[in-house]
Design a protein around this motif. Structure first.
Motif, short mmCIF file in Angstrom:
data_model
loop_
_atom_site.label_atom_id
_atom_site.label_comp_id
_atom_site.label_asym_id
_atom_site.label_seq_id
_atom_site.Cartn_x
_atom_site.Cartn_y
_atom_site.Cartn_z
N VAL A 299 0.83 -1.15 -0.16
CA VAL A 299 -0.07 0.22 0.20
C VAL A 299 1.11 1.10 0.08
N ARG A 300 1.78 1.55 0.26
CA ARG A 300 2.43 2.27 0.71
C ARG A 300 3.15 2.83 -0.40
N ALA A 301 3.73 2.08 -1.35
CA ALA A 301 4.26 1.91 -2.11
C ALA A 301 3.05 2.53 -3.78
N TYR A 302 2.06 1.91 -3.10
CA TYR A 302 0.32 2.60 -4.44
C TYR A 302 0.72 3.84 -3.61
N GLU A 303 0.61 3.89 -2.81
CA GLU A 303 -0.01 5.68 -2.30
C GLU A 303 1.33 6.38 -2.48
N THR A 304 2.70 6.26 -2.47
CA THR A 304 3.71 7.40 -3.67
C THR A 304 3.31 7.09 -4.74
N ILE B 5 -5.20 7.14 -11.95
CA ILE B 5 -6.35 6.21 -10.96
C ILE B 5 -6.29 4.97 -11.53
N VAL B 6 -5.81 4.43 -12.57
CA VAL B 6 -5.57 3.17 -12.60
C VAL B 6 -4.60 2.59 -11.48
N LEU B 7 -3.60 3.02 -10.96
CA LEU B 7 -2.99 2.61 -10.21
C LEU B 7 -3.77 2.68 -8.68
N GLY B 8 -4.65 2.95 -9.06
CA GLY B 8 -5.74 2.73 -7.30
C GLY B 8 -5.92 1.77 -7.49
N ILE B 9 -6.89 1.68 -8.92
CA ILE B 9 -8.06 0.58 -9.53
C ILE B 9 -7.21 -0.75 -8.75
N GLU B 10 -5.86 -0.82 -9.34
CA GLU B 10 -4.78 -1.67 -9.33
C GLU B 10 -4.53 -2.20 -7.84
N ALA B 11 -4.42 -1.22 -6.97
CA ALA B 11 -4.00 -1.65 -5.42
C ALA B 11 -5.42 -1.97 -5.00
N LEU B 12 -6.83 -1.42 -4.78
CA LEU B 12 -8.02 -1.44 -4.59
C LEU B 12 -8.13 -2.98 -4.94
N ALA C 243 -8.87 2.56 3.03
CA ALA C 243 -9.37 4.11 3.17
C ALA C 243 -8.17 4.77 2.21
N LYS C 244 -6.69 3.80 2.75
CA LYS C 244 -5.86 5.16 2.78
C LYS C 244 -6.20 5.75 1.30
N ILE C 245 -6.22 4.01 0.49
CA ILE C 245 -6.16 4.11 -0.96
C ILE C 245 -7.55 4.68 -2.21
N LEU C 246 -8.20 5.01 -1.77
CA LEU C 246 -9.37 5.39 -1.91
C LEU C 246 -9.21 6.96 -1.70
N MET C 247 -8.67 7.25 -0.16
CA MET C 247 -8.13 8.83 0.03
C MET C 247 -7.02 9.39 -1.28
N ARG C 248 -6.15 9.18 -1.58
CA ARG C 248 -5.06 9.02 -2.36
C ARG C 248 -5.76 9.14 -4.17
N MET C 249 -6.71 8.50 -4.00
CA MET C 249 -7.73 8.41 -5.40
C MET C 249 -8.38 9.76 -6.01
N THR C 250 -8.33 10.45 -4.43
CA THR C 250 -9.92 11.62 -4.47
C THR C 250 -9.02 12.73 -5.25
N ALA D 252 -15.44 8.78 -11.72
CA ALA D 252 -15.25 8.16 -10.33
C ALA D 252 -14.55 8.35 -9.27
N LEU D 253 -14.80 9.70 -8.87
CA LEU D 253 -14.54 10.91 -7.52
C LEU D 253 -16.07 10.25 -6.66
N VAL D 254 -16.98 10.24 -7.53
CA VAL D 254 -18.35 10.49 -6.92
C VAL D 254 -18.22 8.02 -6.13
N VAL D 255 -17.50 7.34 -7.45
CA VAL D 255 -17.87 6.49 -6.65
C VAL D 255 -16.94 6.34 -5.59
N VAL D 256 -15.31 6.57 -5.50
CA VAL D 256 -14.43 6.94 -4.16
C VAL D 256 -15.00 7.30 -2.76
N ILE D 257 -15.91 7.92 -3.17
CA ILE D 257 -16.11 8.46 -2.24
C ILE D 257 -17.40 7.65 -1.24
N LEU D 258 -18.14 7.53 -2.39
CA LEU D 258 -19.53 6.04 -1.60
C LEU D 258 -18.77 4.97 -1.13
#
Length: 194
Positions: free
Chosen positions: A58-63, A78-85, A135-142, A152-158
């Motif tokens: 997760v930390r590497a994905y965040e970076t 966004i693609v990296l965030g989806i991959e991480a999720l 939660a961390k990855i979702l926040m990074r995707m905002t 995608a932002l609305v989906v992330v929030i939900l």
């Protein structure tokens, strides 16, 4: 392969423990902070290859998400965030649509049925590492989603809201509550509920 930070080989990570992983994460971040995206990519790939669990990645994905967001490569972030999720077990659409938003809104409304603001405040603290990682990855995707793909932002929030209501409050929960309230007010004119 040799970089200015040292040599990155698979055996370095395989023969080691969490300390090596922490060092590689620091090197990944250092590469990003110094503008050395090649080094960041090398350490990121080494971490993904050799980390024992998805949470360790997760930390590497965040970076990487932050790096691509800062360099205005928002679709890649966004693609990296989806991959991480997905690696953490959460389904997320490759290309968010209005149908995904409607599905998320219906799910959120169902989760929040009969819940008062006090019920939400009194939720237990989210402590499970996997759920906190999501939660961390979702926040990074905002941020990249806000600019690149508002659906995608609305989906992330939900998704963040559902994670919170289901698994407890975390440091990211306030954002989920406030932005969900904003959606209720601005889109549905439900000022009492928002």
């Amino acid at each position: 392969r040799h970089t200015r930070y040292g040599t990155v080989t698979g055996s370095d990570v395989c023969s080691s423990d969490l300390l090596t992983l922490a060092i590689y994460n620091e090197q990944c971040e250092l590469g990003y902070l110094t503008g050395d995206h090649e080094t960041t990519g090398q350490y990121f790939n080494a971490i993904l290859t050799h980390a024992r669990t998805p949470v360790e990645k997760v930390r590497a994905y965040e970076t990487q998400i932050v790096m691509f967001t800062a360099s205005n490569q928002l679709a890649t972030a966004i693609v990296l965030g989806i991959e991480a999720l997905k690696s953490l077990g959460m389904k997320f659409p490759e290309k968010a649509s209005k149908i995904d938003i409607i599905r998320g809104l219906v799910h959120a409304r169902w989760l929040l049925r009969n819940k008062t603001p006090k019920d939400l405040i009194d939720l237990p603290e989210m402590t499970e590492p996997l759920k906190l990682a999501l939660a961390k990855i979702l926040m990074r995707m905002t941020e990249p989603s806000y600019v690149e793909n508002p659906d995608a932002l609305v989906v992330v929030i939900l998704k963040l809201l559902a994670l919170t209501v289901t698994h407890g409050n975390s440091m990211y929960s306030a954002f989920a509550y406030v932005t969900y309230g904003a959606i209720l007010c601005s889109v549905f004119d439900k000022y009492e509920k928002g």
